[in-house]
Motif scaffolding. Structure first.
Motif, PDB file in Angstrom:
ATOM      1  N   LEU A  78       0.816  -1.203   0.000  1.00 37.88           N
ATOM      2  CA  LEU A  78       0.000   0.000   0.000  1.00 37.88           C
ATOM      3  C   LEU A  78       0.856   1.262   0.000  1.00 37.88           C
ATOM      4  N   VAL A  79       0.400   2.278  -0.701  1.00 39.20           N
ATOM      5  CA  VAL A  79       1.074   3.574  -0.696  1.00 39.20           C
ATOM      6  C   VAL A  79       0.714   4.306   0.594  1.00 39.20           C
ATOM      7  N   LEU A  89      10.301   2.376  -0.796  1.00 33.80           N
ATOM      8  CA  LEU A  89      10.096   2.974  -2.121  1.00 33.80           C
ATOM      9  C   LEU A  89       8.658   2.759  -2.581  1.00 33.80           C
ATOM     10  N   THR A  90       8.109   1.561  -2.321  1.00 34.68           N
ATOM     11  CA  THR A  90       6.707   1.320  -2.672  1.00 34.68           C
ATOM     12  C   THR A  90       5.781   2.161  -1.810  1.00 34.68           C
ATOM     13  N   PHE A 144       5.308  -3.777  -7.489  1.00 31.77           N
ATOM     14  CA  PHE A 144       5.382  -3.220  -6.133  1.00 31.77           C
ATOM     15  C   PHE A 144       5.992  -4.300  -5.256  1.00 31.77           C
ATOM     16  N   GLU A 145       6.659  -3.902  -4.198  1.00 37.45           N
ATOM     17  CA  GLU A 145       7.534  -4.801  -3.456  1.00 37.45           C
ATOM     18  C   GLU A 145       6.818  -6.039  -2.940  1.00 37.45           C
ATOM     19  N   ASN A 150       7.155   1.833  -9.388  1.00 36.20           N
ATOM     20  CA  ASN A 150       6.292   1.313  -8.332  1.00 36.20           C
ATOM     21  C   ASN A 150       4.834   1.663  -8.587  1.00 36.20           C
ATOM     22  N   LEU A 151       3.991   0.644  -8.499  1.00 39.38           N
ATOM     23  CA  LEU A 151       2.548   0.817  -8.652  1.00 39.38           C
ATOM     24  C   LEU A 151       1.869   0.284  -7.399  1.00 39.38           C
TER      25      LEU A 151
END
Length: 256
Positions: free
Chosen positions: A27-28, A57-58, A163-164, A187-188
């Motif tokens: 999740l961002v 980073l994600t 994404f990680e 990263n998405l």
């Protein structure tokens, strides 16, 4: 033993890795401001300390140039030593602030401070038990992404949308690391709780609509879906979804 069976076993191992890492890097937390000059991360995919940086980073939805440095690698390890003075990973290079930094805890704090304008969230702070769990997480993926495999070097870095915490994306990153293939990680991370779940079975039923104006929306406008991993190779013009197809492509194109 069929390739499909092996791939499915590897996916299960990757799911276990994400679970042991508490699914951080999905999740961002906050959309960070993408720097003018790209962040560069000298990285070993199987290293639990490198994983912590990639999770951050994600969480900030930041892109970065990944320069894989697996054990036995010769392509970027000498470069990393020339830049930082030793072969220790992760190593972050940020030309925007003339920063060259080792140590995952310091790098995570730097990323949240510099690009998130905030302190490290509790979920991403270092815990005393994390090294042990991080090592177990790497073991769950059979330490793929740890050691170098001979491969041809691409003329241009590849591009990976990922994404990680994505188990399928991890399989591709492991292969890229082993082959010492440099790539830009786009990263998405999931931007809302309704996006939780696989691309074809998200927690919110019905047609998928990304948050307008976000990175996922930009990807959706081009591809009419948001699914990772997605690999683009500017050296051949290929663009591929599905981890199994990408792995076959990398082997066929770059393995010596």
């Amino acid at each position: 033993m069929s390739n499909l069976f092996v791939h499915n076993v590897n996916v299960l191992g990757s799911v276990a890795t994400s679970s042991l890492a508490a699914w951080r890097g999905c999740l961002v937390v906050k959309q960070g401001k993408q720097p003018e000059k790209p962040l560069v991360l000298y990285d070993i995919e199987a290293c639990p300390y490198c994983r912590r940086v990639r999770e951050a980073l994600t969480a900030l939805n930041l892109d970065a140039e990944i320069r894989p440095c697996p054990k036995g690698g010769r392509r970027f390890r000498p470069e990393a030593e020339a830049v930082g003075g030793k072969q220790q990973f992760p190593l972050l290079v940020d030309e925007n602030s003339d920063t060259v930094m080792y140590e995952s805890e310091a790098i995570v704090a730097y990323l949240f401070r510099e690009y998130g304008n905030r302190s490290v969230p509790g979920f991403y702070r270092s815990k005393t038990y994390q090294p042990a769990l991080g090592s177990l997480a790497s073991a769950a993926s059979a330490l793929r992404g740890l050691r170098a495999t001979p491969a041809k070097a691409p003329q241009q870095p590849l591009h990976l949308w990922s994404f990680e915490g994505s188990p399928f994306s991890r399989l591709v990153r492991e292969k890229l690391c082993e082959l010492e293939i440099p790539y830009t990680i786009h990263n998405l991370g999931k931007e809302h709780w309704t996006e939780i779940g696989p691309a074809k079975q998200r927690i919110k039923p019905g047609p998928y609509t990304p948050i307008p104006g976000g990175k996922r929306d930009a990807f959706f406008q081009v591809h009419k879906r948001v699914q990772v991993p997605y690999l683009e190779d500017p050296n051949t013009g290929e663009g591929l979804f599905e981890s199994s197809r990408i792995l076959k492509y990398l082997d066929a194109t770059y393995v010596s």
